[in-house]
Design a protein around this motif. Sequence first.
Motif, PDB file in Angstrom:
ATOM      1  N   GLN A 115      48.685  -1.423  53.103  1.00 29.85           N
ATOM      2  CA  GLN A 115      47.326  -1.193  53.458  1.00 29.85           C
ATOM      3  C   GLN A 115      46.359  -1.284  52.382  1.00 29.85           C
ATOM      4  N   CYS A 116      46.672  -1.175  51.054  1.00 32.43           N
ATOM      5  CA  CYS A 116      45.976  -1.283  49.895  1.00 32.43           C
ATOM      6  C   CYS A 116      46.206  -2.026  48.686  1.00 32.43           C
ATOM      7  N   PRO A 117      46.907  -3.082  48.958  1.00 35.16           N
ATOM      8  CA  PRO A 117      47.396  -4.050  48.044  1.00 35.16           C
ATOM      9  C   PRO A 117      46.446  -4.365  46.976  1.00 35.16           C
ATOM     10  N   TYR A 118      45.428  -4.415  47.239  1.00 39.91           N
ATOM     11  CA  TYR A 118      44.215  -4.747  46.231  1.00 39.91           C
ATOM     12  C   TYR A 118      44.034  -3.737  45.161  1.00 39.91           C
ATOM     13  N   VAL A 119      44.092  -2.695  45.747  1.00 37.29           N
ATOM     14  CA  VAL A 119      43.796  -1.369  44.927  1.00 37.29           C
ATOM     15  C   VAL A 119      45.107  -1.124  44.087  1.00 37.29           C
ATOM     16  N   LEU A 120      46.061  -1.320  44.487  1.00 36.60           N
ATOM     17  CA  LEU A 120      47.555  -0.963  44.127  1.00 36.60           C
ATOM     18  C   LEU A 120      47.265  -2.069  42.738  1.00 36.60           C
ATOM     19  N   LYS A 121      47.075  -3.443  43.012  1.00 32.68           N
ATOM     20  CA  LYS A 121      47.084  -4.404  42.129  1.00 32.68           C
ATOM     21  C   LYS A 121      46.454  -3.881  40.843  1.00 32.68           C
ATOM     22  N   GLN A 122      45.006  -3.583  41.182  1.00 38.09           N
ATOM     23  CA  GLN A 122      44.092  -3.214  40.073  1.00 38.09           C
ATOM     24  C   GLN A 122      44.460  -2.169  39.308  1.00 38.09           C
ATOM     25  N   PHE A 123      45.070  -0.985  39.840  1.00 39.17           N
ATOM     26  CA  PHE A 123      45.719   0.052  39.185  1.00 39.17           C
ATOM     27  C   PHE A 123      47.003   0.072  38.406  1.00 39.17           C
ATOM     28  N   LEU A 124      47.794  -1.010  38.606  1.00 36.80           N
ATOM     29  CA  LEU A 124      48.954  -1.601  38.041  1.00 36.80           C
ATOM     30  C   LEU A 124      48.245  -2.460  36.684  1.00 36.80           C
ATOM     31  N   LYS A 125      47.166  -3.230  36.880  1.00 39.74           N
ATOM     32  CA  LYS A 125      46.553  -4.136  36.102  1.00 39.74           C
ATOM     33  C   LYS A 125      45.962  -3.413  34.884  1.00 39.74           C
ATOM     34  N   GLU A 126      45.343  -2.252  35.385  1.00 34.61           N
ATOM     35  CA  GLU A 126      44.890  -1.288  34.205  1.00 34.61           C
ATOM     36  C   GLU A 126      45.941  -0.606  33.552  1.00 34.61           C
ATOM     37  N   LYS A 127      46.820  -0.025  34.133  1.00 37.47           N
ATOM     38  CA  LYS A 127      47.881   0.714  33.369  1.00 37.47           C
ATOM     39  C   LYS A 127      48.760  -0.448  32.226  1.00 37.47           C
ATOM     40  N   ARG A 128      48.994  -1.567  32.868  1.00 40.82           N
ATOM     41  CA  ARG A 128      49.436  -2.640  31.823  1.00 40.82           C
ATOM     42  C   ARG A 128      48.687  -2.938  30.625  1.00 40.82           C
ATOM     43  N   GLU A 129      47.380  -2.818  30.915  1.00 35.15           N
ATOM     44  CA  GLU A 129      46.372  -3.367  29.759  1.00 35.15           C
ATOM     45  C   GLU A 129      46.358  -2.338  28.649  1.00 35.15           C
ATOM     46  N   LYS A 130      46.536  -0.909  29.107  1.00 30.63           N
ATOM     47  CA  LYS A 130      46.465   0.181  28.219  1.00 30.63           C
ATOM     48  C   LYS A 130      47.617   0.291  27.337  1.00 30.63           C
ATOM     49  N   LYS A 131      48.968  -0.504  27.609  1.00 32.28           N
ATOM     50  CA  LYS A 131      50.247  -0.527  26.770  1.00 32.28           C
ATOM     51  C   LYS A 131      49.721  -0.655  25.294  1.00 32.28           C
ATOM     52  N   VAL A 177      58.261   2.348  39.194  1.00 31.92           N
ATOM     53  CA  VAL A 177      57.955   0.830  38.656  1.00 31.92           C
ATOM     54  C   VAL A 177      56.820   0.425  39.237  1.00 31.92           C
ATOM     55  N   ASP A 178      57.021   0.309  40.761  1.00 31.21           N
ATOM     56  CA  ASP A 178      56.165  -0.496  41.591  1.00 31.21           C
ATOM     57  C   ASP A 178      54.710   0.165  42.051  1.00 31.21           C
ATOM     58  N   ILE A 179      54.919   1.698  41.801  1.00 35.08           N
ATOM     59  CA  ILE A 179      53.705   2.325  42.470  1.00 35.08           C
ATOM     60  C   ILE A 179      52.956   2.655  41.309  1.00 35.08           C
ATOM     61  N   LEU A 180      53.481   3.411  40.180  1.00 29.06           N
ATOM     62  CA  LEU A 180      52.993   4.152  39.218  1.00 29.06           C
ATOM     63  C   LEU A 180      53.039   2.948  37.854  1.00 29.06           C
ATOM     64  N   GLY A 181      53.808   1.922  37.772  1.00 27.85           N
ATOM     65  CA  GLY A 181      53.593   0.989  36.619  1.00 27.85           C
ATOM     66  C   GLY A 181      54.139   1.605  35.466  1.00 27.85           C
ATOM     67  N   ILE A 182      55.280   2.420  35.795  1.00 22.20           N
ATOM     68  CA  ILE A 182      56.199   2.765  34.545  1.00 22.20           C
ATOM     69  C   ILE A 182      57.040   1.784  34.005  1.00 22.20           C
ATOM     70  N   PRO A 183      57.123   1.576  32.766  1.00 17.87           N
ATOM     71  CA  PRO A 183      58.117   0.600  32.272  1.00 17.87           C
ATOM     72  C   PRO A 183      59.442   0.739  32.813  1.00 17.87           C
ATOM     73  N   GLU A 184      60.302   0.121  33.264  1.00 11.99           N
ATOM     74  CA  GLU A 184      61.640  -0.180  33.712  1.00 11.99           C
ATOM     75  C   GLU A 184      62.479   0.902  32.955  1.00 11.99           C
ATOM     76  N   GLU A 185      62.349   0.930  31.634  1.00  7.15           N
ATOM     77  CA  GLU A 185      63.559   1.545  30.864  1.00  7.15           C
ATOM     78  C   GLU A 185      63.321   3.185  31.066  1.00  7.15           C
ATOM     79  N   ILE A 186      61.799   3.564  30.917  1.00  6.64           N
ATOM     80  CA  ILE A 186      61.261   4.871  31.262  1.00  6.64           C
ATOM     81  C   ILE A 186      61.598   5.289  32.569  1.00  6.64           C
ATOM     82  N   ALA A 187      61.175   4.388  33.435  1.00  3.53           N
ATOM     83  CA  ALA A 187      61.398   4.751  35.017  1.00  3.53           C
ATOM     84  C   ALA A 187      62.860   5.021  35.415  1.00  3.53           C
ATOM     85  N   GLU A 188      64.065   4.307  34.561  1.00  8.07           N
ATOM     86  CA  GLU A 188      65.436   4.661  34.607  1.00  8.07           C
ATOM     87  C   GLU A 188      65.648   6.076  34.238  1.00  8.07           C
ATOM     88  N   GLN A 189      65.338   6.184  33.222  1.00 11.15           N
ATOM     89  CA  GLN A 189      65.440   7.613  32.348  1.00 11.15           C
ATOM     90  C   GLN A 189      64.960   8.760  33.029  1.00 11.15           C
TER      91      GLN A 189
END
Length: 145
Positions: A129-145, A90-102
């Motif tokens: 160390q890279c909070p900005y990069v992580l936020k950008q990565f997660l933002k991109e993944k959420r926008e692709k939903k 969830v926190d690093i890969l941006g997987i939706p919680e239900e899928i992450a649980e499974q």
Amino acid sequence: MKVSKRVSKREEEYLETMYLLHKNKGVIRVKDIAKIMNVKPPSVVDALKKLAEKGLVEYEKYDRILLTEEGERIAKETYSKHLALTKFFVDILGIPEEIAEQDACQFEHYVSEITVERMKEFAKFIQEQCPYVLKQFLKEKREKK
């Protein structure tokens, strides 16, 4: 009572379920295990007998069900992996919680402790160390939903 080192994926699932039932309800019952695991009570009884033979549970028909020290150790280890994997997904890969649980439910039985620890270390590193990069990565993944 002899403790076998061989514990199957399914047996780990039973132990984890019993651990969570005891933790949340204070009691472990066949009908609750059956409901959570989506199996029939006779299947639970068969599993309990096998786990008792391996020294992982104390079980007598119509009596209380208890995890032994070794059964609880395995259950806690499995649950700990589950939590760590879910958090990473969830926190690093941006997987939706239900899928992450499974997914965590499947991975927890196959991944080694060292891999889980390394994932935790990586997550901490990337978040610090890279909070900005992580936020950008997660933002991109959420926008692709």
